[in-house]
Write a protein that holds these residues in place. Structure first.
Motif, PDB file in Angstrom:
ATOM      1  N   VAL A  99     -34.650 -14.659  12.877  1.00 32.21           N
ATOM      2  CA  VAL A  99     -34.137 -15.340  11.677  1.00 32.21           C
ATOM      3  C   VAL A  99     -33.074 -16.015  11.290  1.00 32.21           C
ATOM      4  O   VAL A  99     -31.775 -15.595  12.121  1.00 32.21           O
ATOM      5  CB  VAL A  99     -34.104 -14.176  10.730  1.00 32.21           C
ATOM      6  N   LEU A 100     -33.010 -17.240  10.872  1.00 31.35           N
ATOM      7  CA  LEU A 100     -32.256 -18.307  10.219  1.00 31.35           C
ATOM      8  C   LEU A 100     -30.705 -17.398   9.452  1.00 31.35           C
ATOM      9  O   LEU A 100     -30.650 -16.826   8.723  1.00 31.35           O
ATOM     10  CB  LEU A 100     -32.443 -19.175   9.685  1.00 31.35           C
ATOM     11  N   VAL A 101     -29.486 -17.586   9.527  1.00 26.20           N
ATOM     12  CA  VAL A 101     -28.659 -16.848   8.697  1.00 26.20           C
ATOM     13  C   VAL A 101     -27.580 -18.122   8.027  1.00 26.20           C
ATOM     14  O   VAL A 101     -26.366 -17.583   7.431  1.00 26.20           O
ATOM     15  CB  VAL A 101     -28.033 -15.450   9.609  1.00 26.20           C
ATOM     16  N   GLY A 102     -28.241 -19.482   8.664  1.00 29.90           N
ATOM     17  CA  GLY A 102     -26.781 -20.222   8.156  1.00 29.90           C
ATOM     18  C   GLY A 102     -27.056 -21.516   9.049  1.00 29.90           C
ATOM     19  O   GLY A 102     -27.924 -21.680  10.141  1.00 29.90           O
ATOM     20  N   ALA A 103     -26.996 -22.536   7.752  1.00 28.69           N
ATOM     21  CA  ALA A 103     -26.706 -24.145   8.450  1.00 28.69           C
ATOM     22  C   ALA A 103     -26.328 -25.110   7.548  1.00 28.69           C
ATOM     23  O   ALA A 103     -25.969 -24.939   6.668  1.00 28.69           O
ATOM     24  CB  ALA A 103     -28.595 -24.513   7.848  1.00 28.69           C
ATOM     25  N   GLY A 112     -24.986 -38.480  12.069  1.00 28.64           N
ATOM     26  CA  GLY A 112     -24.199 -37.750  11.269  1.00 28.64           C
ATOM     27  C   GLY A 112     -25.484 -36.575  12.550  1.00 28.64           C
ATOM     28  O   GLY A 112     -25.562 -36.295  13.927  1.00 28.64           O
ATOM     29  N   GLU A 113     -25.017 -34.276  11.980  1.00 30.00           N
ATOM     30  CA  GLU A 113     -25.046 -33.634  12.932  1.00 30.00           C
ATOM     31  C   GLU A 113     -25.441 -32.458  11.791  1.00 30.00           C
ATOM     32  O   GLU A 113     -25.571 -32.658  10.447  1.00 30.00           O
ATOM     33  CB  GLU A 113     -23.883 -33.656  13.528  1.00 30.00           C
ATOM     34  N   ALA A 114     -26.443 -31.635  12.627  1.00 27.19           N
ATOM     35  CA  ALA A 114     -26.719 -30.742  12.267  1.00 27.19           C
ATOM     36  C   ALA A 114     -27.152 -29.589  13.070  1.00 27.19           C
ATOM     37  O   ALA A 114     -26.975 -29.609  14.064  1.00 27.19           O
ATOM     38  CB  ALA A 114     -29.001 -30.640  11.949  1.00 27.19           C
ATOM     39  N   ARG A 115     -26.603 -28.307  12.302  1.00 29.41           N
ATOM     40  CA  ARG A 115     -26.994 -26.926  12.893  1.00 29.41           C
ATOM     41  C   ARG A 115     -27.520 -25.761  12.619  1.00 29.41           C
ATOM     42  O   ARG A 115     -27.169 -25.573  10.987  1.00 29.41           O
ATOM     43  CB  ARG A 115     -24.975 -26.717  12.875  1.00 29.41           C
ATOM     44  N   LEU A 116     -28.296 -24.938  13.150  1.00 29.09           N
ATOM     45  CA  LEU A 116     -28.720 -23.432  12.996  1.00 29.09           C
ATOM     46  C   LEU A 116     -28.069 -22.836  13.664  1.00 29.09           C
ATOM     47  O   LEU A 116     -28.083 -22.565  14.240  1.00 29.09           O
ATOM     48  CB  LEU A 116     -29.691 -23.556  13.033  1.00 29.09           C
ATOM     49  N   VAL A 117     -27.389 -21.515  12.727  1.00 25.66           N
ATOM     50  CA  VAL A 117     -26.668 -20.103  12.962  1.00 25.66           C
ATOM     51  C   VAL A 117     -28.490 -19.671  12.830  1.00 25.66           C
ATOM     52  O   VAL A 117     -28.613 -18.860  12.015  1.00 25.66           O
ATOM     53  CB  VAL A 117     -25.960 -19.968  12.611  1.00 25.66           C
ATOM     54  N   VAL A 118     -28.433 -18.450  14.449  1.00 27.35           N
ATOM     55  CA  VAL A 118     -29.990 -17.912  14.333  1.00 27.35           C
ATOM     56  C   VAL A 118     -29.262 -16.568  14.727  1.00 27.35           C
ATOM     57  O   VAL A 118     -28.798 -16.010  15.844  1.00 27.35           O
ATOM     58  CB  VAL A 118     -30.626 -18.325  15.185  1.00 27.35           C
ATOM     59  N   ASP A 119     -29.982 -15.301  14.060  1.00 19.66           N
ATOM     60  CA  ASP A 119     -29.943 -14.363  14.335  1.00 19.66           C
ATOM     61  C   ASP A 119     -31.157 -13.432  15.218  1.00 19.66           C
ATOM     62  O   ASP A 119     -31.990 -13.606  15.435  1.00 19.66           O
ATOM     63  CB  ASP A 119     -29.842 -13.566  12.900  1.00 19.66           C
ATOM     64  N   GLU A 120     -30.479 -13.362  16.916  1.00 16.58           N
ATOM     65  CA  GLU A 120     -31.440 -13.716  17.672  1.00 16.58           C
ATOM     66  C   GLU A 120     -31.967 -12.747  17.577  1.00 16.58           C
ATOM     67  O   GLU A 120     -33.347 -12.173  18.184  1.00 16.58           O
ATOM     68  CB  GLU A 120     -30.734 -13.937  19.235  1.00 16.58           C
ATOM     69  N   GLY A 121     -31.537 -10.795  17.176  1.00 17.32           N
ATOM     70  CA  GLY A 121     -31.740  -9.852  17.444  1.00 17.32           C
ATOM     71  C   GLY A 121     -32.755  -9.614  15.683  1.00 17.32           C
ATOM     72  O   GLY A 121     -33.982  -9.440  16.532  1.00 17.32           O
ATOM     73  N   ARG A 122     -32.966 -10.241  15.562  1.00 10.56           N
ATOM     74  CA  ARG A 122     -34.285 -10.258  14.308  1.00 10.56           C
ATOM     75  C   ARG A 122     -35.006 -11.271  14.312  1.00 10.56           C
ATOM     76  O   ARG A 122     -36.163 -11.904  13.188  1.00 10.56           O
ATOM     77  CB  ARG A 122     -33.684 -10.160  12.576  1.00 10.56           C
TER      78      ARG A 122
END
Length: 473
Positions: free
Chosen positions: A417-421, A405-415
């Motif tokens: 915080v996580l914005v997608g997974a 399997g595979e996992a991804r996080l999409v992070v807003d570095e400016g804030r």
């Protein structure tokens, strides 16, 4: 000929699917009277032709595949038993229990086809009592869902085709099934019928499956479908179809495929064609634009609302039910002159529609995603950091030998915080809510580090993702 009947309620809900039921329920909780108008089965698409029966068709095959991934085990199943179990979830396409729930909650149920005829008025025809006029003191709410889109393929009108309804309610498993479309419905039902005994050919016009999700998700699902023997034809156009005796010939460029049934899984559109929206100045066939409280835009008087697929915002049952709860509460608040809380994450604002829509694709491997993909985040101008790792923790190794399997996080570095997974793998669906909470709550990545996953569970992947995020790139 009997005279048309007329009744008045605080709230008139057109469409008795899960969304309409929730609007009526929450209006009642606010102390208002409510009626649901439904032309088919109370409970709607999700209960009888979509979510529940399709997942029932998938579940046994998934469970057997999971058992086979453990050493020293064997498993098999009877397709007829799967169909029988599916029937149990639809109550053999009887809505008696749903009607009992509604009437027990004090919600009136009217059978027939509804059309707007003016401000706060709805005409119902084709029901057991003939024509009836319903008048709303407070609000009319359109929850009419969506309808399938038929692609412009020459010859479709000369052959028998399935929509998702015919597929999920099938009484027999076809020997050969053609599937046109590589979205969620196409992928799920292709795998379900392949495992139930069909030889499936899936044709997708574009180059990838599940194009709205992260690319790796579609690639992993495509590989799994191929491994199971599905004839997967990507980047191919269905040029035409023609009858072949009792079968159907699919013409694909210089080749053809003969199938016994052809499933059209080419999308859906909001169902506004025959609801009478032109009476209030709106265009039939188009989605109803609403604000975050569900109020339809372009109609004066704050009386016409809509929720669910008919708005085109987030065409998923759970998201429609969320919008329905908001709408019911908003109507209740306006009915007593209460000021609405329409700010971000307010009591009367469906904020999650914009930033945190969770979705599961119930294939094997499952795809569980929430929030923005990498491409969507970059297109929105977010300072993005993407964290990708293979799904390799103690919990996953216990779940299946050779777990992949595979996992991804999409992070807003400016804030920060996580914005997608996105998670892809066996049994990842139940992990999604943690990611949804993180996105909705805008939990700082530094704080997530202190959310300790239990060992040995698959949720340990969160630790590995956070470790990868904290490692300088």
């Amino acid at each position: 000929m009997s005279e048309p009947q007329s009744r008045t309620f605080d709230v008139v809900v057109v469409g008795g699917g899960a969304v309409g039921e929730n609007v009526a329920d929450y209006a009642m909780r606010a102390g208002l009277s409510a009626v649901i108008v439904e032309s088919e089965l109370l409970g709607g698409e999700c209960s009888y032709w979509a979510c529940m029966p399709s997942k029932a068709l998938l579940r046994t095959g998934h469970a057997v595949a999971a058992v086979r991934r453990l050493p020293g085990t064997t498993a098999d199943f009877d397709p007829a038993a799967v169909l029988a179990r599916r029937d149990s979830f639809t109550h053999d396409w009887s809505d008696e229990s749903q009607v009992e729930w509604a009437t027990g909650a004090g919600i009136a149920v009217v059978r027939g086809t509804a059309r707007l005829t003016g401000e706060r008025t709805v005409a119902v025809e084709g029901g057991p009592v003939g024509t009836e006029t319903l008048t709303a003191r407070r609000a009319v709410v359109l929850c009419t869902g969506s309808v399938p889109i038929a692609p412009p393929v020459p010859g479709l009108d000369t052959v028998r085709t399935w929509s998702s309804r015919e597929a999920t309610s099938a009484k027999e498993i076809p020997a050969r099934l053609g599937v046109l479309g590589g979205g969620v419905v196409g992928c799920e039902l292709a795998q379900a019928f392949q495992r139930l005994g069909s030889q499936v050919t899936l044709v997708q016009h574009g180059p990838r499956l599940l194009a709205a999700l992260e690319r790796f998700a579609g690639e992993r699902v495509a590989a799994a479908l191929r491994d199971e023997g599905i004839d997967l034809r990507l980047d191919r156009r269905l040029d035409s179809v023609s009858p072949a005796g009792d079968a159907i010939e699919m013409h694909l460029g210089d080749s053809s495929v003969t199938v016994d049934e052809l499933l059209l899984a080419t999308g859906r559109r909001p169902n506004t064609d025959s609801v009478g929206v032109e009476v209030v100045g709106l265009e039939p066939g188009k989605p109803l634009t609403v604000d975050d409280s569900g109020l339809v835009q372009g109609v004066e008087g704050e009386w016409l609302y809509a929720a669910g697929d008919v708005t085109g915002r987030a065409p998923l049952t759970h998201q429609g039910k969320y919008a329905a709860r908001i709408v019911g509460a908003a109507i209740g608040a306006r009915s007593i002159g209460e000021e609405l809380d329409l700010g971000p994450w307010g009591e009367h604002a469906a904020t999650a529609d914009h930033v945190a829509v969770p979705q599961v694709v119930f294939t094997d491997p499952e795809v569980a995603a929430v929030g923005l993909t990498e491409d969507q985040a970059r297109a929105a101008g977010i300072d993005v950091r993407v964290v990708d790792i293979p799904f390799a923790v103690g919990g996953s190794s216990l779940q299946a030998d050779g777990y992949d399997g595979e996992a991804r996080l999409v992070v807003d570095e400016g804030r920060g915080v996580l914005v997608g997974a996105t998670f892809v793998g066996q049994d990842v669906a139940e992990m999604l809510h943690a990611a949804t909470i993180a996105v909705v709550g805008e939990v700082p990545m530094a704080r997530l580090w202190h959310a300790v996953p239990a060992y040995p569970t698959m949720n340990e992947v969160w630790l590995r993702l956070l470790e990868a995020y904290r490692t300088p790139s």
